[in-house]
Scaffold this motif. Sequence first.
Motif, PDB file in Angstrom:
ATOM      1  N   ARG B   7       0.859  -1.175   0.000  1.00  0.00           N
ATOM      2  CA  ARG B   7       0.000   0.000   0.000  1.00  0.00           C
ATOM      3  C   ARG B   7       0.901   1.232   0.000  1.00  0.00           C
ATOM      4  NH1 ARG B   7      -5.607   0.266   2.037  1.00  0.00           N
ATOM      5  NH2 ARG B   7      -6.083   2.346   1.294  1.00  0.00           N
ATOM      6  N   GLU B   9       0.639   5.305  -0.057  1.00  0.00           N
ATOM      7  CA  GLU B   9      -0.371   6.342   0.141  1.00  0.00           C
ATOM      8  C   GLU B   9       0.208   7.736  -0.052  1.00  0.00           C
ATOM      9  OE1 GLU B   9      -1.742   5.716   4.110  1.00  0.00           O
ATOM     10  OE2 GLU B   9      -2.965   3.980   3.588  1.00  0.00           O
ATOM     11  N   SER B  29      -0.036   7.103  -5.256  1.00  0.00           N
ATOM     12  CA  SER B  29      -0.793   6.136  -4.455  1.00  0.00           C
ATOM     13  C   SER B  29      -0.962   4.866  -5.270  1.00  0.00           C
ATOM     14  CB  SER B  29      -2.161   6.696  -4.080  1.00  0.00           C
ATOM     15  OG  SER B  29      -1.996   7.814  -3.232  1.00  0.00           O
ATOM     16  N   ASP B  31      -2.130   0.506  -4.753  1.00  0.00           N
ATOM     17  CA  ASP B  31      -2.475  -0.656  -3.947  1.00  0.00           C
ATOM     18  C   ASP B  31      -2.206  -1.905  -4.757  1.00  0.00           C
ATOM     19  OD1 ASP B  31      -3.522  -0.432  -1.267  1.00  0.00           O
ATOM     20  OD2 ASP B  31      -4.940   1.019  -2.139  1.00  0.00           O
ATOM     21  N   GLY B  64       3.567  11.085   3.006  1.00  0.00           N
ATOM     22  CA  GLY B  64       2.851   9.867   2.666  1.00  0.00           C
ATOM     23  C   GLY B  64       3.351   8.669   3.438  1.00  0.00           C
ATOM     24  N   ARG B  65       2.817   7.487   3.095  1.00  0.00           N
ATOM     25  CA  ARG B  65       3.083   6.296   3.886  1.00  0.00           C
ATOM     26  C   ARG B  65       3.228   5.093   2.967  1.00  0.00           C
ATOM     27  NH1 ARG B  65      -0.282   3.471   8.553  1.00  0.00           N
ATOM     28  NH2 ARG B  65      -1.946   3.461   7.012  1.00  0.00           N
TER      29      ARG B  65
END
Lengths: 186, 287, 265
Positions: B7, B9, B29, B31, B64-65
């Motif tokens: 993921r 982000e 982003s 996924d 972000g992550r």
Amino acid sequence: MTLRDLVLIRLGVAVNLVIGQIVAALLLPVYLDSVGTILVAALVGPRAAIAAGLVSQVLNAVISGNFSWLPFGLVQVVIALYATAAARLGAFRSYATAVPAGLGMGLVAASCSAPISYFLFGGVTAGGVTVVTTVVRALGAPLGVAVASASYATDLLDKTIAFVLVTLLLRSLPRTLATRFPALAR
Amino acid sequence: MTGYAVRVEAVRFAYGGGEGDVEALKGVSLDVAAGERVALLGPNGAGKTTLTRLLVALRRPAAGRVLVGDWDVATRRPDEMARRVGYVFQHADQQLFARTIADDVAFGPRRLGRPASGVAAALDELELEAVAGLHPYDVPPPTRKLVALAGVLAMEPGLLVLDEPTAGLDRRERERVVAALRRRADAGVTVLAVSHDLAFVAELAERAVVMRDGRIVEDRAVGDLMYDRAALSRVGLKPPTTVEISMALGLAGGPVRAAEVVEALRGVRWTQNAESSRDAEQASGSS
Amino acid sequence: MIGYVAGRSILHRAHPYTTLALAGAVLLGAFAMTRPLQVGLLVLGAAGFAALGGGATLRSSAKPALLLALPIWVLLFVLHGLLGPEPRVFFGPVRLSAAGIATALVLGGRVTAIVLAFLTALATTAPHRLVEAMTAGGQPFGRIFLLSSTLTVLPRMRERAALILEAQQCRGLRLGGSPLARLKALGPLALPLVLGALAEVDEQVLALDARGAGDRREGGEGGGGAARRTALDPPRDSTAQRVVRWALLVLVLAAYAWKFRSMRG
């Protein structure tokens, strides 16, 4: 000197100048900046090793701007000659011989660099060694003793690790490469 | 083997970190589901390699992550990430150092305390048993690259990230890579590959993510993208030869993998042969 | 920034040997000077040399020179000023060694002068002109090759070292840990760098040979074969510049003669 020797000298210089990147990432308290010179001494011979040492010293100055350390080039010549002799006596054949030979190299190198450091620069030279010098001096030792003990401590550690690393390198050479270095067979 | 989901982000990243630096990632982003096979495409400097470096904590996002499974990458070192992510560098042939190929492949598993059984399996998957006893620098660089890949497979990661895994390989070596990666994917491992090699992408991936100027500009099925000549040319790519043939002949079902195209061609050959033999008959009859 | 800065000053137009001789004279001269006043004059001389290079040169050499010399000055004042011999003099709140201050001034002045002089030479000598001058001057091919080509392989080697560091971490190698663990990590990091470079040696030799670099046979003196390649556009030398170079040599020799005589006397 053949074109191949020149390319090997260039490699030795590059190793001298780049290995510090790895040493710094590992936060090791050494320089190992003569590993390339020692390697060239073992693979090619004394003249090539001297060239590698001197070119390293000059390029180091060109890159860092610290031209005042050029007199330490003399130490590079001594390292090249000692390493060639050590290689011919088989010091790199095992770790049991590499460690004492490396300690000897440290003694010789420090005996060369300490007087240069003391007489020409009053003990203030490149980073780490100077810090040790300052600490020893602050503990009350005379300046000469401080400079010498800092030089010996750094060089003994540095050159012993360098010799062990070069031994590891020579033992790790693939056969196809090793046979292409007549100096290794001696 | 369990695969890990990825993921990403709203990630931003700039080299140098100072002001006025070019942002390599401008809010990305993404996924990826566990077990998915994803290709990351795009021109040089699009940010593909940078994005993959974030997954192994070699770079830290400015904002972000990034998550790999339930791990937030920001709290991990690269050597810890190695437990989950197998990263194969573009110039992976330059990282070998052991005295035999088998020893080198065993380095990663040993560091992680994983069983040595993975070593034999990885050597077998890439058909390297015959050279396992040789010195890595006694084999040509493409073989070395396969050895590096084996070294990562031997660590049995749940997520495989590969940067241009087929660059410099010949067709036969490429087939070995595809076979090994597909086998891992079938076992549940997530695969993310950066590549310019669309023939390889066609064989490996099911989903294609296209990047340009630090952003994701396309995210669709590989079968769909391969037939979209305009979308590919916008990022300097063109369909692989097999897809070109399929397009020219208007093959049914939009086959992408070489084997699928061959299968589709079987159907076509019959009618074509019939036509050409009729032409030949007419020609001989008129003479 | 350290390095060549294009310009049209007298130093830029001078023969590279002349510029280098000036810097070399500062280096050798510095170690002949033992009093603060002498060294002070030498620093002024080096500054004058830098000024000859024009404003851009002065900016690009004086600033890094001062930045490089600054930590050395600090250490000198600690080691010799604070920790130096008695008697002491007061500088505001601190008591410093009088003799130590003099020593620090001499040593710091030396380093400053040398660094400033060489950075000026570096800023005003175009690398290709130096290569041309060495070629025209009959320097052996090996020497020219080593000085000019080694710098060009460094970026690639650095990039490779950085990649190896990253790649081995991705194989589970930890860079931190105990001193012994960090020492052991040297192998997986240094071996690929050197083995990879050694494996490319023969390829590089062939490539260089094909470019005509190998137009010489084995043997020869002084670190290279007897390559006598023709310089395309050698920098112009002049009698005046030759006189300057010889005069510098005489000056340096005189400085040492004077130093040793005053030491004996």
